[in-house]
Design an enzyme around this catalytic site. Structure first.
Site, mmCIF file in Angstrom:
data_model
loop_
_atom_site.group_PDB
_atom_site.id
_atom_site.type_symbol
_atom_site.label_atom_id
_atom_site.label_comp_id
_atom_site.label_asym_id
_atom_site.label_seq_id
_atom_site.Cartn_x
_atom_site.Cartn_y
_atom_site.Cartn_z
ATOM 1 N N ARG A 231 -5.544 16.518 -6.315
ATOM 2 C CA ARG A 231 -5.520 15.304 -7.326
ATOM 3 C C ARG A 231 -5.462 15.713 -8.694
ATOM 4 N NH1 ARG A 231 -5.161 10.550 -4.069
ATOM 5 N NH2 ARG A 231 -5.368 10.449 -2.059
ATOM 6 N N GLY B 294 -2.253 11.966 -2.888
ATOM 7 C CA GLY B 294 -2.877 12.165 -0.996
ATOM 8 C C GLY B 294 -1.334 11.879 -0.534
ATOM 9 N N LYS C 207 5.689 8.624 -5.308
ATOM 10 C CA LYS C 207 4.920 8.131 -3.717
ATOM 11 C C LYS C 207 3.687 7.442 -3.652
ATOM 12 C CE LYS C 207 1.848 10.713 -3.060
ATOM 13 N NZ LYS C 207 0.310 11.108 -3.341
ATOM 14 N N THR C 208 3.032 6.628 -2.148
ATOM 15 C CA THR C 208 2.521 6.859 -1.713
ATOM 16 C C THR C 208 2.360 6.037 -0.515
ATOM 17 O OG1 THR C 208 0.307 5.796 -2.346
ATOM 18 C CG2 THR C 208 1.939 5.001 -3.120
ATOM 19 N N ASP D 67 -0.370 7.233 -10.670
ATOM 20 C CA ASP D 67 -1.739 9.039 -12.045
ATOM 21 C C ASP D 67 -0.754 9.043 -12.251
ATOM 22 O OD1 ASP D 67 -3.776 6.517 -12.405
ATOM 23 O OD2 ASP D 67 -5.323 7.143 -10.336
ATOM 24 N N ASP E 181 0.177 3.975 -0.060
ATOM 25 C CA ASP E 181 -0.498 2.448 0.292
ATOM 26 C C ASP E 181 0.772 1.612 -0.538
ATOM 27 O OD1 ASP E 181 -2.855 3.918 0.309
ATOM 28 O OD2 ASP E 181 -3.491 3.579 -1.785
HETATM 29 P P1 FBP Z 1 -2.108 8.084 -3.680
HETATM 30 O O1 FBP Z 1 -2.648 7.070 -3.708
HETATM 31 O O2 FBP Z 1 -2.161 9.786 -4.135
HETATM 32 O O3 FBP Z 1 -1.185 8.181 -2.508
HETATM 33 O O4 FBP Z 1 -3.644 8.062 -2.419
HETATM 34 C C1 FBP Z 1 -3.571 7.329 -0.887
HETATM 35 C C2 FBP Z 1 -4.445 7.178 -0.170
HETATM 36 O O5 FBP Z 1 -4.003 7.732 0.683
HETATM 37 C C3 FBP Z 1 -5.261 5.638 -0.518
HETATM 38 O O6 FBP Z 1 -4.909 5.830 0.686
HETATM 39 C C4 FBP Z 1 -6.876 6.589 0.133
HETATM 40 O O7 FBP Z 1 -8.210 5.883 -0.320
HETATM 41 C C5 FBP Z 1 -6.577 7.947 -0.433
HETATM 42 O O8 FBP Z 1 -5.891 8.035 -0.599
HETATM 43 C C6 FBP Z 1 -7.989 8.717 0.190
HETATM 44 O O9 FBP Z 1 -7.910 10.243 -0.963
HETATM 45 P P2 FBP Z 1 -8.593 10.912 0.073
HETATM 46 O O10 FBP Z 1 -6.947 12.195 0.468
HETATM 47 O O11 FBP Z 1 -8.898 12.341 -1.303
HETATM 48 O O12 FBP Z 1 -9.437 11.527 1.385
#
Ligand code: FBP
Length: 555
Positions: A145, A81, A202-203, A176, A205
């Protein structure tokens, strides 16, 4: 392109680096410290990573290092993400490489790890880089992803690395993706292919953190963006005095985002998934908890409020957890028969008939939309896509019906009208705050220094983040030191430990000390928009989470 005035001015922003990374590159010397903290199952991890396990933590110190001036060709991947600051990681890496040797090159693999496997790439030139400095998003090369998993994918990645003459690959990603980076590093080391693999944390979250990573990049900007919006909603709620706003906040699993926004904005209620799980709260218990605050405020004539709901909540409620796990198994095992059904009602019936009695009864009791959202496609890791489950609407429906019961029993006399919101994607590509702009640039520059020092299987680690940027430290931590063995799809897999909210941690304790007061009183706080210019205490501020955790660490 017709850029906004802010974008034009942000191009000129000069990200701040730790003192050790400023000036001539050949004075950045590598200092190897003691071994990284032991993983819970060191022998299991050592077996899987014989070449890259047990390496020391690295820190850069003043000295002399001619290796920094080597000509290098490096590939970079953005994975998962979006998170604000990704472009600055690339900018820091690019500038470090060019400062080391003007002939060094940076190749960006397009669309995430799949770009490396399929060798789709663009060269990052100075002109291209300058169009993305200090901007949000990952659009300079795109993200994805995909995972590099099968032997064939590893071989294809190795072929791309050889074909492009790469000295290193930098993987910018979450837990991951960095696990994947560790596997790649081991793969190259195992076959004697001289290519470094370096990760960058990165994230939005905020759940990739540990002894060596104080925060993942993007968290700061995302929570500041959401907090601005929540503060605005709180003011609207207190002005109109007629709505309860239920706001779902992103964060796939951990509730760090919801907790930080609560500390910033003081809503009436903020649910923390980790607490729900620890206390074994059922959906009915959560509903009553919210209804108690609604009733208490109604007694004071305040029929309005704000509730924060972490995105991952459903997976932490015991009965939902069991339901989701059964659904995951069922959808995988019966993919063909299920896939052949076209009608939504038939799909719902198909799964309901195959669940355990308890899960079937919970599933049947849910509103139709939620039933469908629970059986939508899984993500590439087999997880439910929690961002697509409207938990905030589910809670509103449950609260409404519970309040109606209380009204009938004469225990509630208020009025309840609601609004629902989901803040997620709004925060992932904002212009990075000064903190994220500086932090990301420093992470990218540090990744260059780790590569030039010949390290592999490390994650870029910039620490002491509550101090001024010049006092930050820069170095690297071995990825294998952060790993656990977890059972996934029937076999034990190495994974980087996800950092969930700790109930005995300083941020949760600060929240828990105040929340009873916030539930009833209108104690809202209005953080306002991210400031990019002005006094450092405003435009360089860090999150409360970082502040509280750092204070707890240093005593
Ligand atoms: P990452 O862990 O890859 O940084 O992504 C986090 C996130 O933004 C979450 O908060 C959310 O649940 C998910 O990605 C949403 O995924 P997508 O972009 O595939 O809709």
């Amino acid at each position: 392109m017709d850029e906004s005035p802010l974008q034009n001015v942000r191009y000129q922003y000069k990200p701040k680096l730790p003192a050790i990374l400023r000036g001539d590159v050949d004075r950045i010397s590598l200092h190897l410290e003691g071994p990284a903290g032991a993983a819970p199952d060191p022998e299991g991890i050592r077996e899987l990573f014989p070449k890259t396990f047990g390496k020391p933590v690295a820190r850069f110190v003043e000295g002399s290092n001619t290796g920094m001036k080597r000509k290098l060709t490096v590939g970079v991947i953005l994975s998962g993400g979006q998170a604000p600051g990704g472009h600055n990681v690339i900018a820091g890496l690019f500038d470090g490489l060019r400062k080391g040797n003007p002939e060094s090159r940076l190749i960006g693999f397009a669309g995430g790890p799949g770009g490396l496997v399929n060798d789709r790439a663009v060269e990052i030139t100075g002109d291209l880089m300058d169009r993305y400095r200090n901007t949000g998003g990952f659009d300079i090369i795109g993200s994805g992803r995909d995972k590099i998993e099968t032997p064939e994918q590893f071989e294809k990645a190795a072929a791309a690395v050889r074909a492009r003459g790469l000295d290193a690959v930098v993987v910018v990603g979450g837990d991951d993706s960095n696990t994947n980076a560790a596997l790649l590093a081991e793969f190259f080391a195992g076959r004697g292919q001289a290519v470094s693999v370096i990760g960058v944390p990165k994230t939005i979250d905020g759940d990739l953190k540990n002894e060596y990573i104080e925060t993942s990049f993007g968290f700061d900007t995302a929570v500041k963006t959401y907090s601005e919006l929540i503060g605005n909603i709180e003011r609207d709620a207190a002005s109109a005095r007629k709505y309860w706003h239920f706001i779902k906040l992103m964060g796939r699993s951990a509730s760090h985002i919801a907790l930080e926004c609560a500390l910033q904005c003081r809503p009436n209620i903020a649910l923390v998934s980790e607490e729900v799980e620890a206390r074994g709260w059922t959906l009915a218990r959560i509903t009553d908890y919210i209804c108690d605050a609604v009733s208490a405020r109604a007694e004071k004539g305040e029929n309005f409020g704000v509730v924060l709901v972490p995105e991952g909540l459903v997976e932490f409620i015991p009965e939902f957890k069991a339901l989701i796990s059964q659904l995951n198994d069922l959808l995988a095992a019966e993919a063909e028969a299920y896939g052949a059904l076209r009608d939504a009602g038939a799909r719902i019936e198909f799964v309901a008939a195959r669940l355990s009695p308890d899960s079937a009864s919970l599933y049947r009791s849910l509103p139709a939309d939620i039933k469908l959202q629970l059986i939508m496609d899984r993500d590439p890791h087999g997880n439910v896509q929690v961002s697509r489950i409207e938990t905030e609407k589910l809670l509103i429906a449950l609260v409404e019906s519970r309040l109606a019961e209380r009204k009938a029993a004469g225990t509630y006399k208020g009025k309840f009208s609601s609004q629902n919101h989901f803040f997620g994607y709004e925060g992932r590509c904002a212009f990075p705050s000064n903190f994220d702009a500086d932090y990301c640039y420093s992470l990218g520059y540090t990744a260059f220094a780790l590569i030039a020092s010949g390290l592999t299987g490390y994650i870029s680690s910039v620490r002491n983040l509550t101090a001024k940027a010049e006092d930050w430290t820069a170095g690297g931590a071995p990825l294998t030191g952060m790993m656990n063995l977890e059972r996934r799809h029937g076999s034990r897999k190495p994974v980087i430990r996800k950092a969930l909210v700790e109930l005995d941690g300083a941020p949760f304790r600060a929240f828990a000390a105040e929340r009873e007061d916030w539930a009833v009183r209108t104690a809202y706080r209005f953080p306002g928009a991210i400031q990019y210019f002005g006094p450092p205490e405003i435009c360089d501020s860090v999150t409360r989470t970082l502040e509280l955790e750092s204070a707890a660490r240093t005593g």
